[in-house]
Design an enzyme around this catalytic site. Sequence first.
Site, PDB file in Angstrom:
ATOM      1  N   GLY A   1      44.762  43.979  34.486  1.00 29.90           N
ATOM      2  CA  GLY A   1      45.219  43.262  35.679  1.00 29.90           C
ATOM      3  C   GLY A   1      46.503  42.502  35.379  1.00 29.90           C
ATOM      4  O   GLY A   1      46.662  41.969  34.289  1.00 29.90           O
TER       5      GLY A   1
ATOM      6  N   ARG B   1      45.378  50.827  34.708  1.00 28.64           N
ATOM      7  CA  ARG B   1      44.116  51.048  33.994  1.00 28.64           C
ATOM      8  C   ARG B   1      44.135  52.530  33.627  1.00 28.64           C
ATOM      9  O   ARG B   1      44.190  53.387  34.494  1.00 28.64           O
ATOM     10  CB  ARG B   1      42.924  50.681  34.866  1.00 28.64           C
ATOM     11  CG  ARG B   1      43.083  49.262  35.455  1.00 28.64           C
ATOM     12  CD  ARG B   1      41.786  48.532  35.632  1.00 28.64           C
ATOM     13  NE  ARG B   1      42.012  47.300  36.396  1.00 28.64           N
ATOM     14  CZ  ARG B   1      41.948  46.065  35.882  1.00 28.64           C
ATOM     15  NH1 ARG B   1      41.671  45.880  34.620  1.00 28.64           N
ATOM     16  NH2 ARG B   1      42.142  45.011  36.640  1.00 28.64           N
TER      17      ARG B   1
ATOM     18  N   ASP C   1      40.773  41.506  27.523  1.00 28.83           N
ATOM     19  CA  ASP C   1      39.938  42.017  26.426  1.00 28.83           C
ATOM     20  C   ASP C   1      39.859  43.545  26.393  1.00 28.83           C
ATOM     21  O   ASP C   1      39.712  44.135  25.318  1.00 28.83           O
ATOM     22  CB  ASP C   1      38.548  41.366  26.422  1.00 28.83           C
ATOM     23  CG  ASP C   1      37.865  41.412  27.767  1.00 28.83           C
ATOM     24  OD1 ASP C   1      38.422  42.017  28.696  1.00 28.83           O
ATOM     25  OD2 ASP C   1      36.755  40.846  27.879  1.00 28.83           O
TER      26      ASP C   1
ATOM     27  N   THR D   1      45.904  37.183  31.380  1.00 29.22           N
ATOM     28  CA  THR D   1      44.922  37.411  32.450  1.00 29.22           C
ATOM     29  C   THR D   1      44.676  36.088  33.156  1.00 29.22           C
ATOM     30  O   THR D   1      44.709  35.025  32.516  1.00 29.22           O
ATOM     31  CB  THR D   1      43.587  37.973  31.889  1.00 29.22           C
ATOM     32  OG1 THR D   1      42.558  37.807  32.877  1.00 29.22           O
ATOM     33  CG2 THR D   1      43.128  37.279  30.622  1.00 29.22           C
TER      34      THR D   1
ATOM     35  N   ASP E   1      41.930  35.166  34.223  1.00 27.17           N
ATOM     36  CA  ASP E   1      40.519  34.792  34.037  1.00 27.17           C
ATOM     37  C   ASP E   1      40.294  33.722  32.972  1.00 27.17           C
ATOM     38  O   ASP E   1      39.271  33.049  32.985  1.00 27.17           O
ATOM     39  CB  ASP E   1      39.687  36.024  33.665  1.00 27.17           C
ATOM     40  CG  ASP E   1      39.748  37.098  34.741  1.00 27.17           C
ATOM     41  OD1 ASP E   1      40.208  36.781  35.859  1.00 27.17           O
ATOM     42  OD2 ASP E   1      39.348  38.244  34.474  1.00 27.17           O
TER      43      ASP E   1
ATOM     44  N   ASP F   1      39.298  34.036  30.001  1.00 25.90           N
ATOM     45  CA  ASP F   1      37.959  34.286  29.442  1.00 25.90           C
ATOM     46  C   ASP F   1      38.015  34.880  28.033  1.00 25.90           C
ATOM     47  O   ASP F   1      37.064  35.526  27.596  1.00 25.90           O
ATOM     48  CB  ASP F   1      37.187  35.240  30.377  1.00 25.90           C
ATOM     49  CG  ASP F   1      37.901  36.563  30.578  1.00 25.90           C
ATOM     50  OD1 ASP F   1      39.103  36.664  30.257  1.00 25.90           O
ATOM     51  OD2 ASP F   1      37.254  37.512  31.052  1.00 25.90           O
TER      52      ASP F   1
ATOM     53  N   ARG G   1      36.356  37.939  37.854  1.00 27.31           N
ATOM     54  CA  ARG G   1      35.349  38.938  37.416  1.00 27.31           C
ATOM     55  C   ARG G   1      34.056  38.282  36.923  1.00 27.31           C
ATOM     56  O   ARG G   1      33.392  37.631  37.687  1.00 27.31           O
ATOM     57  CB  ARG G   1      35.960  39.852  36.358  1.00 27.31           C
ATOM     58  CG  ARG G   1      36.761  40.990  37.015  1.00 27.31           C
ATOM     59  CD  ARG G   1      36.680  42.244  36.245  1.00 27.31           C
ATOM     60  NE  ARG G   1      37.493  42.159  35.054  1.00 27.31           N
ATOM     61  CZ  ARG G   1      37.808  43.193  34.308  1.00 27.31           C
ATOM     62  NH1 ARG G   1      37.388  44.390  34.636  1.00 27.31           N
ATOM     63  NH2 ARG G   1      38.553  43.052  33.237  1.00 27.31           N
TER      64      ARG G   1
HETATM   65  P1  ATP Z   1      41.881  42.080  32.919  1.00 27.82           P
HETATM   66  O1  ATP Z   1      41.020  41.065  32.202  1.00 27.82           O
HETATM   67  O2  ATP Z   1      42.989  41.445  33.653  1.00 27.82           O
HETATM   68  O3  ATP Z   1      41.117  43.046  33.755  1.00 27.82           O
HETATM   69  P2  ATP Z   1      41.932  43.967  30.738  1.00 27.82           P
HETATM   70  O4  ATP Z   1      42.917  44.213  29.677  1.00 27.82           O
HETATM   71  O5  ATP Z   1      40.563  43.502  30.310  1.00 27.82           O
HETATM   72  O6  ATP Z   1      42.602  42.960  31.768  1.00 27.82           O
HETATM   73  P3  ATP Z   1      40.892  46.610  31.394  1.00 27.82           P
HETATM   74  O7  ATP Z   1      41.070  47.439  32.607  1.00 27.82           O
HETATM   75  O8  ATP Z   1      39.504  46.278  30.974  1.00 27.82           O
HETATM   76  O9  ATP Z   1      41.769  45.287  31.631  1.00 27.82           O
HETATM   77  O10 ATP Z   1      41.612  47.332  30.162  1.00 27.82           O
HETATM   78  C1  ATP Z   1      42.949  47.772  30.260  1.00 27.82           C
HETATM   79  C2  ATP Z   1      43.093  49.156  29.679  1.00 27.82           C
HETATM   80  O11 ATP Z   1      42.783  49.116  28.276  1.00 27.82           O
HETATM   81  C3  ATP Z   1      42.142  50.215  30.238  1.00 27.82           C
HETATM   82  O12 ATP Z   1      42.599  50.738  31.460  1.00 27.82           O
HETATM   83  C4  ATP Z   1      42.172  51.252  29.133  1.00 27.82           C
HETATM   84  O13 ATP Z   1      43.327  52.040  29.212  1.00 27.82           O
HETATM   85  C5  ATP Z   1      42.262  50.387  27.868  1.00 27.82           C
HETATM   86  N1  ATP Z   1      40.928  50.185  27.295  1.00 27.82           N
HETATM   87  C6  ATP Z   1      39.956  49.321  27.687  1.00 27.82           C
HETATM   88  N2  ATP Z   1      38.868  49.433  26.907  1.00 27.82           N
HETATM   89  C7  ATP Z   1      39.127  50.409  26.006  1.00 27.82           C
HETATM   90  C8  ATP Z   1      38.406  51.013  24.926  1.00 27.82           C
HETATM   91  N3  ATP Z   1      37.170  50.617  24.610  1.00 27.82           N
HETATM   92  N4  ATP Z   1      39.020  51.993  24.221  1.00 27.82           N
HETATM   93  C9  ATP Z   1      40.265  52.393  24.515  1.00 27.82           C
HETATM   94  N5  ATP Z   1      41.008  51.863  25.510  1.00 27.82           N
HETATM   95  C10 ATP Z   1      40.456  50.889  26.249  1.00 27.82           C
END
Ligand code: ATP
Length: 328
Positions: A16, A77, A108, A131, A133, A135, A177
């Site tokens: 995000g 994503r 994360d 982020t 959040d 978190d 979230r």
């Molecule tokens: P936010 O907290 O704002 O949602 P985020 O980084 O947690 O941010 P995610 O959509 O969970 O957002 O992760 C971003 C991208 O990281 C995913 O779209 C994917 O490409 C990659 N990703 C997440 N988890 C994994 C994983 N276990 N292995 C490989 N790539 C991952």
Amino acid sequence: MKTNKIKRIGVLTSGGDSPGMNAAIRAVVRGAIYNKVKVYGIQRGYQGLVDNDMQEMHSHSVSNIIQIGGTILKTARCMDFMTAEGRRKAYENLVTRGIDALVTIGGDGTFAGAQELGEEFNFPIVGIPGTIDNDICGTDYTIGYDTALNTVVEAVDKIRDTASAHNRLFFIEVMGRNAGFLTLHGGIATGAEAIMVPEYTNDFDMLNIFLNSAQKQHKTSSIVLVAEGDELGGAIKLAKKVEKDHPEYDVRVTILGHIQRGGSPSAIDRVNAGRMGVSAVEALLEGKKDMMVGLMNGKIVYSPFSRSKKEKRPLDPHLMDLIRILSI
Ligand code: ATP
């Protein structure tokens, strides 16, 4: 101590978007150029790595973006990156470009992806928490949180004006979230009468106690902030339940939604982004990898990516008490 083995760094924003990501990109780009390292901007998070969509950036590439929300590199994503094949493609594109280290800005999920790529190919990566959040374990602040909190406060203050005029009970849904940080701190900052967060399951009982007592005290308005990930559902579901149990209240619902993700970053987010961006580059040049830069008690710190996967950042129970104490 700088090892100077790294000649080219890539930077991406993923997951995000959050206000201040542009300030962080700027700090990475200028921090790299200051240290005589070339820097490449990767488009749409990990998708740009897989698709080989990246360009060299210069000091002027990041002119006039510090005050702009969103991210000039775009974010995504990326499902391809969840597969070993996708990550191999990403790695091969990095090697072809001669990029020998990465800075990933995100949450994360972004760090989980960075950890996998780093471990599979022994590739140096340092993350910056971005982020709304807040978190993520290992940092007091994530970039975007302070701006989003101020947006929540501004919106709730406006709703309070109209709530008071009509003697209404408002349920206001806040983003985050599965995390209640924005809701908790937003609740304290706006004088909310109650909050509902996913981290606590007794908050509905607290809400009922408040609703019964508030009626007795003839409060002119009542604001309840509801985290979108609360276990009882969002604000609409909760409002319906309360309307049924307490017909004496004139209930309204507002979902703040994506206004919380936009806007010009606050001064705090810009300063944090500057500090973390330059520190991420310096960390890579010192040979650090597989870790996130953070800010704890005002100081730059580093923690391994594995920590953000294993640990959930807790809400401060004293702050939960504060909501109750301050709403009498
Ligand atoms: P936010 O907290 O704002 O949602 P985020 O980084 O947690 O941010 P995610 O959509 O969970 O957002 O992760 C971003 C991208 O990281 C995913 O779209 C994917 O490409 C990659 N990703 C997440 N988890 C994994 C994983 N276990 N292995 C490989 N790539 C991952």
